[in-house]
Write an enzyme that holds these catalytic residues in place. Sequence first.
Site, PDB file in Angstrom:
ATOM      1  CD  GLU A 122      -8.672  -3.347  -0.975  1.00  0.00           C
ATOM      2  OE1 GLU A 122      -9.405  -3.517   0.021  1.00  0.00           O
ATOM      3  OE2 GLU A 122      -7.712  -4.094  -1.255  1.00  0.00           O
ATOM      4  CG  ASP A 154      -1.605  -1.278   1.513  1.00  0.00           C
ATOM      5  OD1 ASP A 154      -1.912  -1.997   0.554  1.00  0.00           O
ATOM      6  OD2 ASP A 154      -1.847  -1.585   2.694  1.00  0.00           O
TER       7      ASP A 154
END
Length: 327
Positions: free
Chosen positions: A209, A39
Amino acid sequence: MKKILLALSLLPMVNLVNAQTKTLKTHSGNPIFKGWYADPEGVIFEKNYWVYPTFSAPYEKQVFLDAFSSPDLVTWTKHPRILDTANIKWAKKAIWAPAIIKKKNQYFLFFGANDIQSDQETGGIGVAVANNPAGPFKDHLGKPLVDKFHNGAQPIDQFVFKDKDGKYYLIYGGWKHCNIARLNDQFTGFLPMKDGSTFKEITPENYVEGPFMFIRNNKYYFMWSEGGWTGPDYSVAYAIADSPMGPFKRVGKILQQDAKIANGAGHHSVIRNEKSDDWYIVYHRRPLNQTNGNARETCIDRMYFDKDGFIKPIVMTTEGVSRKSLR
């Protein structure tokens, strides 16, 4: 004879210089640094590239964030534990998906914590602040900034977007829903939209997401991750609109698995070198020999646009990107 002896005495130094020249890296390589990290948020501060990733581990061990900086995309310096749950009293586990932005002389780090599954649990999106991009970061609010499910969006995967008019927005959401909300000047809460609402849903088709947004030629590029984060089909898609509020119509995928390179490529960010107008995508992927969901590495590759402004499919590489100094 003295000249010969002097020349012979300099040989070790010459050989050392030659050896250093030969081993000087010209490309970043992928992954760009060692360890399981995911991420990644890529950004430029003070003529250095910075990457803020999730420490990829079981949630109970995922209790801190490291950062990495580089002057040239090739040589990276680790800044350990810039944020730790010891400094965030309400955060117990699952610190992830950092997003950072500089405002005036302070650095605001947004993060998700505790992986809450309902409004009855403590956790959500928090904010920490520091006077240095390497931290240490301290809790800005003493509580989560977003701790409820609005429009069905789990309060995770936060991104802070500064618009052309100077307004700041929080874009976030898991569970296949994405919200945008305007931040107040102190980043302690939100300001209402024109229609009186606070959280506006901007979920595009197939969104899962990991939202990210940037502006190019007055167009708003909205990017996100699709598929399951532990599976090989994890990928990145995007849409283009005339406003950060959308509507966003999905264009298509631009980053996905490559059977020769890696699986699970997703949850990315974008860095632009404004001086050279070079664009980079920073993302995580899973090595082909790994099946553990947390076995993720942070990588970087070039990102290109075609003549019509569409993003060309990303070519994943093992060599990464070439040296590019900001100084």
